[in-house]
Write a protein that holds these residues in place. Structure first.
Motif, PDB file in Angstrom:
ATOM      1  N   GLU A  41      -2.115  -3.465 -10.148  1.00  0.00           N
ATOM      2  CA  GLU A  41      -2.356  -2.770  -8.968  1.00  0.00           C
ATOM      3  C   GLU A  41      -3.342  -3.458  -8.037  1.00  0.00           C
ATOM      4  O   GLU A  41      -4.080  -4.156  -8.499  1.00  0.00           O
ATOM      5  CB  GLU A  41      -2.973  -1.410  -9.273  1.00  0.00           C
ATOM      6  CG  GLU A  41      -1.836  -0.512 -10.158  1.00  0.00           C
ATOM      7  CD  GLU A  41      -2.429   0.999 -10.185  1.00  0.00           C
ATOM      8  OE1 GLU A  41      -3.801   1.217 -10.041  1.00  0.00           O
ATOM      9  OE2 GLU A  41      -1.866   1.757 -11.102  1.00  0.00           O
ATOM     10  N   THR A  42      -3.080  -3.151  -6.692  1.00  0.00           N
ATOM     11  CA  THR A  42      -3.763  -3.776  -5.702  1.00  0.00           C
ATOM     12  C   THR A  42      -4.785  -2.577  -5.205  1.00  0.00           C
ATOM     13  O   THR A  42      -4.510  -1.539  -4.752  1.00  0.00           O
ATOM     14  CB  THR A  42      -3.366  -4.240  -4.389  1.00  0.00           C
ATOM     15  OG1 THR A  42      -2.358  -5.417  -5.305  1.00  0.00           O
ATOM     16  CG2 THR A  42      -4.210  -4.947  -3.471  1.00  0.00           C
ATOM     17  N   PRO A  43      -6.123  -2.681  -5.403  1.00  0.00           N
ATOM     18  CA  PRO A  43      -7.180  -1.652  -4.993  1.00  0.00           C
ATOM     19  C   PRO A  43      -7.155  -1.409  -3.539  1.00  0.00           C
ATOM     20  O   PRO A  43      -6.585  -2.398  -2.649  1.00  0.00           O
ATOM     21  CB  PRO A  43      -8.520  -2.325  -5.362  1.00  0.00           C
ATOM     22  CG  PRO A  43      -7.966  -3.258  -6.585  1.00  0.00           C
ATOM     23  CD  PRO A  43      -6.912  -3.859  -6.167  1.00  0.00           C
ATOM     24  N   ALA A  44      -7.825  -0.275  -3.058  1.00  0.00           N
ATOM     25  CA  ALA A  44      -7.569  -0.139  -1.650  1.00  0.00           C
ATOM     26  C   ALA A  44      -8.626  -1.099  -1.011  1.00  0.00           C
ATOM     27  O   ALA A  44      -9.557  -1.227  -1.466  1.00  0.00           O
ATOM     28  CB  ALA A  44      -7.887   1.283  -1.503  1.00  0.00           C
ATOM     29  N   PRO A  45      -8.371  -1.579   0.343  1.00  0.00           N
ATOM     30  CA  PRO A  45      -9.463  -2.413   0.996  1.00  0.00           C
ATOM     31  C   PRO A  45     -10.679  -1.335   1.218  1.00  0.00           C
ATOM     32  O   PRO A  45     -10.624  -0.117   1.403  1.00  0.00           O
ATOM     33  CB  PRO A  45      -8.791  -2.604   2.253  1.00  0.00           C
ATOM     34  CG  PRO A  45      -7.287  -2.499   1.895  1.00  0.00           C
ATOM     35  CD  PRO A  45      -6.980  -1.574   0.963  1.00  0.00           C
ATOM     36  N   ASP A  51      -9.492  -7.793   1.610  1.00  0.00           N
ATOM     37  CA  ASP A  51      -8.292  -8.131   0.995  1.00  0.00           C
ATOM     38  C   ASP A  51      -8.529  -8.026  -0.382  1.00  0.00           C
ATOM     39  O   ASP A  51      -8.548  -9.359  -1.008  1.00  0.00           O
ATOM     40  CB  ASP A  51      -7.685  -9.330   1.828  1.00  0.00           C
ATOM     41  CG  ASP A  51      -6.375  -9.807   1.254  1.00  0.00           C
ATOM     42  OD1 ASP A  51      -5.695  -8.779   0.829  1.00  0.00           O
ATOM     43  OD2 ASP A  51      -6.052 -10.983   1.277  1.00  0.00           O
ATOM     44  N   PRO A  52      -8.226  -7.117  -1.148  1.00  0.00           N
ATOM     45  CA  PRO A  52      -8.772  -6.989  -2.630  1.00  0.00           C
ATOM     46  C   PRO A  52      -7.724  -7.844  -3.441  1.00  0.00           C
ATOM     47  O   PRO A  52      -6.429  -7.666  -3.047  1.00  0.00           O
ATOM     48  CB  PRO A  52      -9.109  -5.972  -3.128  1.00  0.00           C
ATOM     49  CG  PRO A  52      -8.353  -4.820  -2.040  1.00  0.00           C
ATOM     50  CD  PRO A  52      -8.531  -5.634  -0.861  1.00  0.00           C
ATOM     51  N   ASP A  53      -7.871  -8.598  -4.534  1.00  0.00           N
ATOM     52  CA  ASP A  53      -6.986  -9.005  -5.436  1.00  0.00           C
ATOM     53  C   ASP A  53      -6.416  -8.044  -6.284  1.00  0.00           C
ATOM     54  O   ASP A  53      -7.116  -7.127  -6.732  1.00  0.00           O
ATOM     55  CB  ASP A  53      -7.855 -10.326  -6.439  1.00  0.00           C
ATOM     56  CG  ASP A  53      -8.108 -11.461  -5.377  1.00  0.00           C
ATOM     57  OD1 ASP A  53      -7.360 -11.929  -4.578  1.00  0.00           O
ATOM     58  OD2 ASP A  53      -9.053 -12.210  -5.895  1.00  0.00           O
ATOM     59  N   PRO A  54      -5.018  -8.168  -6.892  1.00  0.00           N
ATOM     60  CA  PRO A  54      -4.646  -7.264  -7.716  1.00  0.00           C
ATOM     61  C   PRO A  54      -5.275  -7.400  -9.288  1.00  0.00           C
ATOM     62  O   PRO A  54      -5.645  -8.300  -9.271  1.00  0.00           O
ATOM     63  CB  PRO A  54      -3.116  -7.897  -7.852  1.00  0.00           C
ATOM     64  CG  PRO A  54      -2.814  -8.674  -6.820  1.00  0.00           C
ATOM     65  CD  PRO A  54      -4.229  -9.412  -6.376  1.00  0.00           C
ATOM     66  N   ILE A  55      -5.258  -6.137  -9.617  1.00  0.00           N
ATOM     67  CA  ILE A  55      -6.055  -6.269 -11.070  1.00  0.00           C
ATOM     68  C   ILE A  55      -4.915  -5.678 -11.986  1.00  0.00           C
ATOM     69  O   ILE A  55      -4.082  -4.805 -11.738  1.00  0.00           O
ATOM     70  CB  ILE A  55      -7.086  -5.206 -11.025  1.00  0.00           C
ATOM     71  CG1 ILE A  55      -6.858  -4.021 -10.506  1.00  0.00           C
ATOM     72  CG2 ILE A  55      -8.498  -5.990  -9.945  1.00  0.00           C
ATOM     73  CD1 ILE A  55      -8.140  -2.897 -10.688  1.00  0.00           C
TER      74      ILE A  55
END
Length: 67
Positions: A41-45, A51-55
């Protein structure tokens, strides 16, 4: 024994990993089997991280004593 990883067409985006052994956790037998399902999932900016990295997010974890 190395971990086994697989996916299922019925659950797109989820990757399952199966590991055998206690994993160093006290009280679990060496025949313990753990099944973990994860998805990315990619966290909300945010203001700090535009531009968060997927986790990897754990969606299920089960364990049971194997043979």
């Amino acid at each position: 024994m190395p971990a086994t990883t697989f996916t299922l067409d019925d659950l797109p985006g989820v990757t399952f990993t199966v590991e055998r052994g206690s994993g160093g956790e006290a009280g679990l037998p060496s025949t313990w089997i753990t099944l973990v399902g994860t998805r990315q999932e990619t966290p909300a900016p945010t203001d700090d991280i535009p531009d968060p990295d997927p986790i990897d997010v754990e969606v299920c974890r089960i364990g049971f004593a194997g043979p």
